[in-house]
Design a protein around this motif. Structure first.
Motif, mmCIF file in Angstrom:
data_model
loop_
_atom_site.group_PDB
_atom_site.id
_atom_site.type_symbol
_atom_site.label_atom_id
_atom_site.label_comp_id
_atom_site.label_asym_id
_atom_site.label_seq_id
_atom_site.Cartn_x
_atom_site.Cartn_y
_atom_site.Cartn_z
ATOM 1 N N CYS A 109 0.812 -1.215 0.000
ATOM 2 C CA CYS A 109 0.000 0.000 0.000
ATOM 3 C C CYS A 109 0.850 1.271 0.000
ATOM 4 O O CYS A 109 0.430 2.298 -0.521
ATOM 5 C CB CYS A 109 -0.927 0.021 1.217
ATOM 6 S SG CYS A 109 -2.203 -1.252 1.163
ATOM 7 N N LYS A 147 0.603 1.227 -9.737
ATOM 8 C CA LYS A 147 -0.736 1.539 -9.230
ATOM 9 C C LYS A 147 -1.822 1.060 -10.178
ATOM 10 O O LYS A 147 -2.846 0.535 -9.756
ATOM 11 C CB LYS A 147 -0.878 3.049 -9.006
ATOM 12 C CG LYS A 147 0.164 3.636 -8.076
ATOM 13 C CD LYS A 147 0.097 3.028 -6.686
ATOM 14 C CE LYS A 147 -1.112 3.491 -5.908
ATOM 15 N NZ LYS A 147 -1.125 2.968 -4.527
ATOM 16 N N TRP A 148 -1.641 1.278 -11.469
ATOM 17 C CA TRP A 148 -2.604 0.792 -12.442
ATOM 18 C C TRP A 148 -1.937 0.661 -13.809
ATOM 19 O O TRP A 148 -0.918 1.279 -14.090
ATOM 20 C CB TRP A 148 -3.840 1.696 -12.536
ATOM 21 C CG TRP A 148 -3.576 3.160 -12.754
ATOM 22 C CD1 TRP A 148 -3.615 4.147 -11.819
ATOM 23 C CD2 TRP A 148 -3.216 3.820 -13.988
ATOM 24 N NE1 TRP A 148 -3.322 5.368 -12.374
ATOM 25 C CE2 TRP A 148 -3.077 5.198 -13.696
ATOM 26 C CE3 TRP A 148 -3.009 3.383 -15.292
ATOM 27 C CZ2 TRP A 148 -2.731 6.137 -14.670
ATOM 28 C CZ3 TRP A 148 -2.665 4.315 -16.259
ATOM 29 C CH2 TRP A 148 -2.539 5.671 -15.944
ATOM 30 N N GLU A 173 4.107 4.366 -8.550
ATOM 31 C CA GLU A 173 4.295 5.207 -7.373
ATOM 32 C C GLU A 173 5.682 4.960 -6.779
ATOM 33 O O GLU A 173 6.053 3.826 -6.498
ATOM 34 C CB GLU A 173 3.238 4.910 -6.321
ATOM 35 C CG GLU A 173 3.317 5.847 -5.118
ATOM 36 C CD GLU A 173 2.208 5.603 -4.115
ATOM 37 O OE1 GLU A 173 2.390 4.710 -3.271
ATOM 38 O OE2 GLU A 173 1.182 6.270 -4.190
ATOM 39 N N GLU A 210 3.301 9.780 -7.463
ATOM 40 C CA GLU A 210 2.846 9.058 -8.641
ATOM 41 C C GLU A 210 3.579 9.549 -9.884
ATOM 42 O O GLU A 210 3.712 10.748 -10.110
ATOM 43 C CB GLU A 210 1.336 9.236 -8.827
ATOM 44 C CG GLU A 210 0.523 8.479 -7.787
ATOM 45 C CD GLU A 210 -0.944 8.426 -8.138
ATOM 46 O OE1 GLU A 210 -1.350 9.118 -9.089
ATOM 47 O OE2 GLU A 210 -1.680 7.685 -7.471
#
Length: 206
Positions: A21, A27-28, A83, A88
């Motif tokens: 986390c 992240k995507w 990240e 980011e």
């Protein structure tokens, strides 16, 4: 299993979750097969990331002037956001975007800076017309500019681009599922192994 390692297993699992986390990770991931037909006959605006940008004042509010230039749209199969130390970093095939050259026309957007939560949305992002004949009142470093998510010009589409939309639309729908699968794959194949490797090394050093 070593009793010491066994006793540390709950801590290990908790730390693994926290690591995924909080630390560096993907992240995507976005799959964009639709971007290829959608790029046909389409012109987009790209910001010129100068070291500093000029500040202008309107109705007691300061706006940062962001210069853009126009380039043909390019398809990009993949893009992702990584990240690193809570910052980011969005990646895209920047090499496919022609660099700005002196003499190319510039287009400007003015972005409201500071305390924008209570300001109407249509006053947070303004065009060049609102600042006609106004002089700059200062400068700001580019990375400090509070850029809203919609800070871009509307792309210009030709007839050819509209004719490609029957192909673009179903690919756009398919890309949503492919992006979800690619993001899960990034967690399974990269984030989780990275977390396990780092935590294992930490436990061995105890």
């Amino acid at each position: 299993m070593n009793k010491r390692l066994l006793s540390l297993m709950p801590l290990y699992l908790f730390a693994l979750g926290a690591l995924l986390c909080l630390s560096s990770c993907v992240k995507w991931v976005a799959v964009s097969t639709h971007s290829y037909p959608d790029s046909v006959g389409k012109m987009v605006y790209v910001p010129i990331k100068d070291d500093t940008v000029k500040l202008f004042e309107l109705n007691g509010r300061k706006y940062a002037r962001i210069p853009y230039y126009q380039v043909p749209a390019k398809g990009a199969l993949l893009s992702y956001c990584y990240e690193f130390k809570h910052r980011e970093i969005e990646k895209f095939p920047a090499s496919d975007i022609p660099s700005y050259r002196e003499g190319m026309p510039k287009y400007y957007l003015y972005v409201l800076q500071g305390g924008s939560a209570d300001i109407p949305a249509d006053e947070r992002l303004l065009s060049d017309e609102a600042f006609k004949d106004k002089k700059p009142v200062g400068t700001c470093t580019y990375f400090r500019v509070d850029m809203p998510a919609n800070a871009y010009f509307t792309p210009k589409r030709s007839t050819a681009n509209y004719l490609m939309m029957p192909i673009t639309a179903p690919l756009w729908v398919a890309d949503a599922g492919l992006s979800a699968a690619a993001t899960v794959g990034a967690y399974v194949l990269y984030n989780i192994p990275l977390g396990i490797c780092i935590l294992t090394q930490a436990l061995i050093s105890l």
